[in-house]
Write an enzyme that holds these catalytic residues in place. Structure first.
Site, PDB file in Angstrom:
ATOM      1  N   ASP A   1       0.842  -1.207   0.000  1.00 10.53           N
ATOM      2  CA  ASP A   1       0.000   0.000   0.000  1.00 10.53           C
ATOM      3  C   ASP A   1       0.876   1.256   0.000  1.00 10.53           C
ATOM      4  O   ASP A   1       0.574   2.236  -0.681  1.00 10.53           O
ATOM      5  CB  ASP A   1      -0.929  -0.010   1.225  1.00 10.53           C
ATOM      6  CG  ASP A   1      -1.841  -1.220   1.225  1.00 10.53           C
ATOM      7  OD1 ASP A   1      -2.395  -1.542   0.165  1.00 10.53           O
ATOM      8  OD2 ASP A   1      -1.970  -1.857   2.281  1.00 10.53           O
TER       9      ASP A   1
ATOM     10  N   HIS B   1      -5.549  -3.463   5.413  1.00 13.29           N
ATOM     11  CA  HIS B   1      -5.164  -3.798   4.035  1.00 13.29           C
ATOM     12  C   HIS B   1      -6.356  -4.331   3.247  1.00 13.29           C
ATOM     13  O   HIS B   1      -6.377  -5.481   2.831  1.00 13.29           O
ATOM     14  CB  HIS B   1      -4.003  -4.803   4.031  1.00 13.29           C
ATOM     15  CG  HIS B   1      -3.603  -5.198   2.641  1.00 13.29           C
ATOM     16  ND1 HIS B   1      -3.025  -4.313   1.751  1.00 13.29           N
ATOM     17  CD2 HIS B   1      -3.750  -6.360   1.964  1.00 13.29           C
ATOM     18  CE1 HIS B   1      -2.823  -4.919   0.600  1.00 13.29           C
ATOM     19  NE2 HIS B   1      -3.254  -6.173   0.704  1.00 13.29           N
TER      20      HIS B   1
END
Ligand SMILES: NC(=O)c1ccc[n+]([C@@H]2O[C@H](COP(=O)([O-])OP(=O)(O)OC[C@H]3O[C@@H](n4cnc5c(N)ncnc54)[C@H](O)[C@@H]3O)[C@@H](O)[C@H]2O)c1
Ligand SMILES: O=C(O)C[C@H](O)C(=O)O
Length: 357
Positions: A194, A221
């Site tokens: 990310d 996530h």
């Protein structure tokens, strides 16, 4: 040592034993030992296992870990195809000694003595699926691997990649609690991809080198739980409301972008292996005692009221030594945080309930 141990014929016999894929060691759980031909065990460094090493992430990650000079021993474990991956990676002329392990009966041998265990085992998404749709398959896989960690290397630091990370990390924590080996500092959910995506997309907008950009990404996530803090980008910069909306949406949906582009052939593997190798390297540098190693990770946390949360953590000898506060959030980020917490709370509860069934 046997008087002939260093004779050419003795050495060739040992090399030949390695090259025979049906040799008894593999069946007995003693693993592939390509480097046993010469005493290489003296190289300083850490012992690292990749669990799920034959998969899309696992193969590239194994290659990248074999390139890491901090790794002295690299164990590659999977339920299929490890001999080929091990033979292949072991031919790289870097110092780590590579050993392969296959099947549940070799999990213990694969994990014994490891300092760091990286887990990219489990099913990836197909188009139309959420990460949570992987829960039913991957929860059991993560549980059994973590039971192996608790038994064979209870002091190892774990980097957990398998999705849904928001639930698999709580599952791993429950496994370790039951085994009496739980240390929150040593269990780290990998959210580095990310951050890599955020750095890449922000750098594109700013027209700079992504290596110069650092975007904290907090929360979790999956979808809205992935919360980039664009007000805290380093070096300091500002964005228009349109840029903030575009960037937040693209970072939160980066995984889906890859899943759709791969059209049924899996999810991010190459960028993930890169991100996992970067995170593992940061963990190893922390374990070595380097100062000032800070990365985002999904860990047991008191930064919010939730028991797990991704934020910046300081990595040290024992893992996540310090969880750093979120810092000042703007109105947009505060609203995003509320949405993230709602979904995260359900995912955490789902993981814990799985273990209490
Ligand atoms: N955290 C992240 O940012 C992130 C990013 C990308 C992918 N992922 C996740 O990583 C996982 C792996 O993705 P992939 O693309 O490499 O999948 P893949 O199917 O290519 O590979 C998975 C590997 O796991 C192995 N495996 C299955 N059960 C196992 C077990 N019990 N023990 C050991 N190995 C086992 C399989 O044999 C396979 O080789 C997926 O769950 C995916 O969603 C996470
Ligand atoms: O999107 C996925 O399913 C894989 C991974 O979590 C990713 O972010 O790429």
């Amino acid at each position: 040592m046997h008087p002939d141990a260093t004779s050419p014929s003795h050495r060739i016999a040992r090399v030949a034993a390695h090259l025979n894929p049906t040799r008894p060691q593999m069946e007995e759980g003693a693993a592939l030992r390509p480097a046993a031909c010469r005493a290489k065990g003296g190289a300083p460094g850490f012992k690292v296992a990749v669990v799920g090493a034959a998969g899309g992430i696992g193969q590239s990650l194994s290659l990248l870990m074999k390139m890491n000079p901090l790794v002295s021993v690299l164990h590659l474990y999977d339920v299929v195809n490890t001999p080929g991956v091990t033979a292949d990676v072991s031919h790289m002329d870097t110092s780590a000694v590579v050993r392969g392990f296959i099947g549940q009966q070799q999990l213990e041998a694969a994990l014994t003595g490891m300092d760091l265990v990286i887990i990219p085992a489990g099913l990836p998404r197909k188009p139309g699926m959420t990460r949570d749709d992987l829960f039913n398959k991957n929860a059991g896989i993560v549980r059994s691997i973590c039971e192996g960690v608790a038994k064979s290397c209870p002091n190892a630091i774990v980097n957990l990649i398998s999705n849904p990370v928001n639930s698999t990390v709580p599952i791993a924590a429950e496994v370790f609690k039951r085994a009496g080996t739980y240390c929150p500092k040593r269990l780290l959910g990998v959210t580095t991809l990310d951050v890599a995506r955020a750095n890449t997309f922000v750098a594109e907008v700013l027209g700079v080198d992504p290596r110069e950009v650092n975007v904290p990404v907090v929360g979790g996530h999956a979808g809205v739980t992935i919360l980039p803090l664009l007000s805290q980008v380093s070096p300091p910069c500002s964005f228009t409301p349109d840029e903030i909306s575009y960037l937040t949406n693209r970072i939160q949906n980066g995984g889906t972008e890859v899943v759709e582009a791969k059209a049924g052939a899996g999810s991010a593997t190459l960028s993930m292996a890169f991100a996992a190798a970067k995170f593992a390297d940061a963990c190893l540098r922390g374990m070595r005692g380097d100062a000032g190693i800070v990365e985002c990770s999904y860990v047991a946390s008191e930064v919010t009221e939730l028991p797990f949360f991704a934020s910046k953590v300081r990595l040290g000898r024992g893992g996540a030594e310090e969880i750093l506060p979120l810092g000042p959030l703007n109105d947009f980020e505060r609203a995003g945080l509320e949405k993230a917490k709602k979904e995260l709370s359900e995912s955490i509860e789902k993981g814990v309930s799985f273990m209490n069934k």
